[in-house]
Write an enzyme that holds these catalytic residues in place. Sequence first.
Site, PDB file in Angstrom:
ATOM      1  CE  LYS A  75      -3.873   1.839   2.804  1.00 33.33           C
ATOM      2  NZ  LYS A  75      -4.682   1.582   4.019  1.00 33.33           N
ATOM      3  CB  SER A 150      -8.051   3.374   2.982  1.00 30.52           C
ATOM      4  OG  SER A 150      -7.209   2.823   3.973  1.00 30.52           O
ATOM      5  CB  SER A 174      -8.198   0.454   5.877  1.00 31.68           C
ATOM      6  OG  SER A 174      -8.970   1.604   5.735  1.00 31.68           O
TER       7      SER A 174
HETATM    8  N1  GLN Z   1     -13.074   3.553   6.646  1.00 31.82           N
HETATM    9  C1  GLN Z   1     -12.466   4.026   7.844  1.00 31.82           C
HETATM   10  C2  GLN Z   1     -12.177   5.493   7.724  1.00 31.82           C
HETATM   11  O1  GLN Z   1     -12.566   6.044   6.764  1.00 31.82           O
HETATM   12  C3  GLN Z   1     -11.253   3.239   8.177  1.00 31.82           C
HETATM   13  C4  GLN Z   1     -10.067   3.644   7.407  1.00 31.82           C
HETATM   14  C5  GLN Z   1      -8.846   2.880   7.805  1.00 31.82           C
HETATM   15  O2  GLN Z   1      -8.926   1.859   8.462  1.00 31.82           O
HETATM   16  N2  GLN Z   1      -7.694   3.410   7.415  1.00 31.82           N
HETATM   17  O3  GLN Z   1     -11.613   6.096   8.552  1.00 31.82           O
END
Ligand code: GLN
Length: 492
Positions: A75, A150, A174
Amino acid sequence: MLTARRIADQVRAGDLDPIDVLEQALQRLAVREEHVRAYLDPDVEFARRMADVVVERLNRGEDPGRLAGVPVSLKDNIAVAGRSLTAGSRALEGYRAPHDSCVAERLIAEGAVLLGRTNLDEFGMGASTESSGFHATLNPWDRERVPGGSSGGSAAAVAAGIVPLALGTETGGSIRQPAALCGVTGFKPSYGAVSRRGVVAFGSSLDQVGPIAAHAEDAALLYDVIAGHDPLDSTSAPGERASALSVRADLEGLRIGIPEEFLDERVDKRVLQQIEKAVQVLGDAGAITKRIPRGRLAHMQHSIAVYHLVACSEASTNLARFDGVRFGPRVSDGHALWPLYEDTRGTLFGPEVRRRIVLGTFALSAGHADAWYRRALSVRALIRREFQQLFDDYDLLAGPTSPFGAFPLGEKLDDPVAMSLCDLLTAPACLAGLPSVSVPCGLVRKGSFKGLPVGLCLTGAQGDDPRVLAAARAFEVARGEPERSPLWELEA
Ligand code: GLN
């Protein structure tokens, strides 16, 4: 595509040439990437140089390591020395990482071939990868749908069969949510199990790096390589970590609880049907499965609110390091004006990131911190304690990873509250620091998510990472190899 474990075994035995392994992955990349747009920088020449290094090590008679010749995509918020690092943000376009992250160091030491950096929501803020500052990633099962986020780029790259392994990061869901929406395995380790050194910070008390894999066993292999104490990360847990692969993959006698709170009425009915079948598989394989009546996780209902207050507060301090940006009310005639930010170098951050910084600075500001930030911390402590108490009676907890399957591109992008519900079932384990895995458990039969994958989420007590991964491996054996996306076997 061979499993990572087989690639490494054969490369170490001299039966497989790491250059051939990489060239095959590059062929798959060339054909499939246009369908998914999983990468921000495929960095092909760098991967070729890495494969050459593995060959040189073999020629010198050295053992290249546990990931010998295995292509692994990272990532793009995980630093690799000298390579681009954007965290999905235009603000970091052109930036090159000055040093390796701890996880990159460990991958390289074990002979992995780092193949490119994958797309993400800007700074990890989002659940669909549509908030990337560059482009959206498409779901390999249906290109009109999101891959989740994400870590959507990493999940899509694995689900498309480009690489057997990738790294994601998780703050509130994420790793597991995109893994579920793409039909692959994703594991969020216990907080502190994997070093965060060299990983772009979002919410420092929540962030963890973890594996995304086409096979549960490969997720365990990658976890074993990256986990373990890092003296250069003060939040890294001290002491030796048990190897996840050395734990027997066996469900016999495991006490698995299914809290009613995980079967929220907002969970899609057809998703729940697949979860019920998965629980049956766990039971048939020898686990003692039991529903836990509503009440023992009484504070879980506040997880989304608590998560956003904690994560945004921490993000607002973490992102303050990117200079030239000042956020706060712009006051005119005593009235605060929207937009509540001032960006002295032009618009660097996208709308989602700006929203989060404004929320975070507000929650931490004098006069409001007690009502918001500190109250959120108190509820977080209650959530953590309720989970701890459940693990006195159960070895693992099971439920759906995501309340729904992959949704259409654009559907939730302008509705942050709807988007935040993606984390309904993943944020609690993040707040409590628990190890939690999403494993594919079937495809939805009917309705709006027909034909799309569902993820079963298995969560363990803090530090019980090997047991959680062993259960995921055993589940995969009991249920059979997961269904694969239409891109999986696409010919060059
Ligand atoms: N979807 C969650 C957010 O928008 C989690 C994102 C993540 O785990 N980086 O914060």
